[in-house]
Design a protein around this motif. Structure first.
Motif: not given
Lengths: 306, 283, 260
Positions: B17, B20-21, B24, B34-35, B38-39, B42-43, B257
């Protein structure tokens, strides 16, 4: 109101196709039955009839056509048979009886509603977090959107088994499936809704030096209401499908899904069809309730021309 | 939960986190990389926590297999997964999708000449699209047998209504001014259809086609719960669940998926090519 | 800069970074606005007139120079709620009545309920919308909606009113009428008004000071102090003085064009 007649026309056309389709679909079964009952059938033996299509056989035996509508176990039940079965199992049975579709409907509906409430509550909370926290937005939002493109319903059987291993059975596992199916549409819809105020509206609040929470309660939240209802309608149908599918592969003994499975396994298509239609009516009623609530709310908020 | 497990899970979460913070809030937050990053972080954090939770607490890997076990199962079962993929996605879902789409186009074009019919089709189709149509699966399996044909039929019915409604709605989405312009040219019905109304309807049509990709996979997989040959993703999921081989179930879900996002991405890619002029597609 | 200066810009610069390289939206802008003035900003699109107004409001941050509003930075002035802002579109909340919309800033700024009601009634009367308090925005014409948004900007009694092409979307007859009303309102409330427009007659008719701007880079090319009296009937637009000022504005706009 001017679309009532067109709608009735379309519904009438669908019913007509159904009624006509009953004849060829059921003709082979009817002919076999008629032969056993000693009626004259052309051709005379089942083996010979295998060579005919349903339609061809119908033309060969026009006098058997009325019988196709009253088979005990038809391939395609006629509308009046389905209606009769539904009347039987909805109106004529005690609602606590295992034969009652109202009982099975309630089993499915209760887990749908519990799951829907959990899923939408969590969805709205996450959407609020996403709109106010950029790191959360960038981390979670792509996954929420991607989840719309994958068949997460496939997780259903496993959720049931996993929760069963922890001794959790009955309503809760189904509710969990309904919850996660309604969760993602609500997240995506609510984020859209909370972001719907344009730059000018946000600037206006900045000229008032409004705080983030004032901006949320006075602008973002009311502006998101139409989106919220749109998400509710998607979410509730998804939740119902989730609950039904959750009843399928797990040997559940009650609920619409279980009825469909029972009708299928015991070769009693009327049971399957009645459960299917009852599920469709339930879904339609749920969506209709939200549509009415939407209309009422938007009118009271002055957002829909009365 | 044991103390070390809790601490390590919280530590992994905090690190993920924190990164990512920082990303962001940084000045490069709007760049493409970066876009994407970040996910992904997170994944990965999520997967790592899952792994740690299963390994360090007493949860049985049978109940919740760790990601590493799923990956191993995936790698060792490629032939099975490939066969299931072909059976369910290619034969069941794709065939049904194409049939449903063709039928929807045919009905939409046939009904289009009558304002009366379109006014009936829109609400009825919208209503049907909200129903749990997947419930017709047992009926179709009985009629058409347990092989892919019945799955394709279920998929065709499921995708038919949302596509139909979007085509019909899209074909109505031209302004009076645009139609008047065509009339000043003396354009006929078909000319107006192909030069104005179909192109104008494309954003709607692709919206329907995108919704339908997910429905197609759901239909094909769920219909297999009601009967299938001994191959297919739905078959594998339901039998593996029965044998408590949940790592195999997860492997199939990974396939689902990937297939789902690929199909959706493919339709979205074509959409970008066809409706490049629409405000939503412009960069 | 004198004692009654309300807004003061010295060597103001603002450069936007875009994908096509930096854009010089404002270059070396110097301007003093005194209390009670009605100042119009006029120029072709891209001349920075709206950007300048947004800088005054603290909605954009200049990249160079100094800008003070009531002796504070624009951001401090915004926090002190020193001005009311009227946008190009009325931007009323569709879920609030006209009265509810006017009340919005009052709620945010924490006025008492009684005072809210009193102020809503007063400013709605000021813009001739008494009796429309319970109506929803979509039940009103475009001109009436824009009047309601002006009432919303007046409700909390800021001394400065910033207006960004407020009548740009309205037809000429409605606009004339609103211009007359705005002048009357200005005379009664003695506010300082900054007004962005691209209409020469509107600028000349309304203003005590006309700021002519030109694009690429956005800058001031002329500042005209109007000799017209404070009392201005609509037919003042046929007078010699009016036509002379309008001519000078047009010249200023043209001069700005030759430069690029």
């Amino acid at each position: 109101m001017k679309s009532v007649l067109p709608i009735l026309t379309i519904v009438g056309a669908i019913l007509l196709i159904w009624v006509v389709a009953v004849i060829p679909m059921n003709m082979h079964l009817t002919a076999d039955q008629a032969q056993r009952d000693g009626l004259v059938v052309t051709p005379a033996t089942p083996a010979e009839r295998q060579g005919y299509s349903g339609l061809g056989l119908s033309f060969a035996n026009p006098d058997l056509i009325p019988l196709t509508y009253n088979l005990d176990r038809p391939r395609l039940p006629s509308p009046h048979q389905v209606a009769g079965e539904m009347w039987d199992t909805i109106a004529l049975r005690n609602v606590t009886s295992r034969q009652s579709l109202v009982y099975h409907g309630w089993v499915t509906l209760s887990s749908t509603l519990v799951g829907f409430v959990i899923g939408t509550t969590l969805g709205i909370l996450l959407a609020i977090g996403i709109v106010h926290n950029r790191a959360m937005d960038m981390s979670v939002m792509p996954w929420a959107i991607a989840s719309q493109t994958i068949p997460i319903l496939a997780l259903a059987p496993m959720i049931i088994v996993m929760m069963g291993q922890f001794g959790i059975q009955g309503l809760l596992p189904k509710a969990v499936i309904s919850a996660y199916l309604s969760f993602f549409p609500v997240v995506v819809g609510m984020v859209k809704g909370l972001r719907s105020p344009d730059a000018m509206q946000m600037d206006l609040l900045r000229t008032y030096y409004a705080s983030a929470s004032q901006g949320f309660w006075k602008l973002r939240l009311p502006a998101s209401v139409p989106y919220l209802f749109a998400s509710f309608k998607i979410g509730i149908s998804a939740a119902l499908v989730g609950a039904i599918v959750a009843e399928l592969p797990t040997g559940a003994r009650a609920g619409f899904g279980a009825r469909m499975l029972v009708g299928d396994q015991y070769g009693n298509p009327l049971v399957t069809w009645a459960a299917l239609f009852a599920a469709a009516i339930t879904a339609a009623a749920l969506v209709a309730i939200f549509t009415a609530m939407e209309r009422l709310t938007l009118r009271r908020m002055g957002m829909a021309a009365a | 939960m044991t103390g070390p497990a809790l601490i390590s899970v919280l530590a992994v979460w905090a690190v993920g986190w924190f990164i990512n913070a920082q990303l962001a809030a940084s000045r490069v937050a709007d760049t493409r990389i970066v876009r994407l990053l970040v996910p992904v972080i997170f994944g990965l954090t999520f997967v790592l926590i899952w792994e740690l939770l299963v390994r360090m607490t007493g949860v049985s890997p049978i109940v919740l297999p760790p990601p590493s076990m799923i990956a191993e199962r995936f790698a060792n079962s490629l032939p099975i997964l490939w066969a299931d993929f072909q059976q369910t996605i290619i034969k069941g879902a794709m065939t049904g999708y194409v049939i449903g789409m063709i039928c929807a186009f045919a009905v939409a074009i046939l009904a289009d000449r009558s304002d009366f019919l379109t006014r009936g089709i829109l609400p009825v189709g919208g209503f049907m699209a909200a129903l749990p149509i997947v419930g017709i699966a047992p009926i179709f399996v009985r009629w058409l047998g347990s092989d892919w044909q019945s799955k394709a039929a279920v998929v065709a019915v499921m995708v038919f209504f949302p596509i139909l409604v979007n085509i019909v709605a899209g074909l109505r989405d031209t302004s009076a001014m645009q139609r008047d312009l065509m009339r000043t040219y003396g354009a006929g019905y078909w000319q107006t259809l192909f030069k104005l109304r179909l192109p104008a309807a494309m954003p709607f049509i692709f919206n329907g086609l995108k919704i339908a990709t997910t429905l197609a996979l759901i239909g094909a997989i769920v219909a297999e719960f009601f009967g299938s040959p001994t191959v297919g993703m739905g078959f594998r999921i339901s039998t593996s669940v029965g044998r408590l081989a949940l790592d195999m179930v997860w492997a199939e879900i990974v396939v689902a998926a990937i297939a789902g996002s690929t199909l959706y991405g493919a339709v979205a890619w074509v959409e970008g090519r066809v409706t490049f002029w629409h405000p939503s597609q412009r960069k | 800069m004198t004692a009654d200066t309300v807004i003061s810009a010295q060597g103001l610069n603002l450069t936007f970074q875009t994908n096509d390289g930096p854009v010089h939206a404002l270059k070396d802008v110097d301007l003093d606005i005194r209390k009670g003035e009605f100042v119009s900003f006029i120029g072709p699109s891209g001349c920075g007139k709206t950007t300048f107004l947004r800088c005054i409001a603290g909605l954009e941050t200049p990249t160079g120079g100094t800008l003070t509003v009531n002796g504070m930075t624009p951001d401090q002035a915004r926090r002190a709620r020193a001005y009311g802002y009227v946008f190009q579109a009325a931007g009323l909340y569709p879920w609030r009545t006209i009265g509810g919309n006017v009340k919005l800033p009052l709620e945010i700024m924490g006025f008492s309920k009684a005072e809210q009601a009193e102020r809503v009634a007063r400013v709605l009367a000021l813009v001739d919308l008494a009796g429309f308090e319970k109506k929803f925005p979509w039940q009103l014409s475009g001109g009436m909606q824009q009047r309601a948004s002006i009432a919303r900007a007046l409700a909390f009694d800021a001394d400065i009113l910033l207006m960004d092409e407020p009548f740009g979307a309205l037809d000429e007859i409605v606009r004339d009428h609103l211009n007359e009303q705005l002048l009357a309102l200005w005379a009664r409330t003695e506010k300082t008004i900054g007004f962005v427009t691209h209409s020469i007659p509107e600028a000349v008719y309304l203003s005590t000071k006309i700021v002519v701007m030109s694009p690429r880079p956005g800058r001031i090319t002329d500042v005209i102090d109007s000799p017209l009296p404070k009392e201005r009937p609509l037919d003042i637009r046929d007078s010699k003085e009016f036509i002379d000022i309008a001519h000078r504005v047009r010249e200023g706009l043209r001069a700005g064009h030759v430069d690029d």
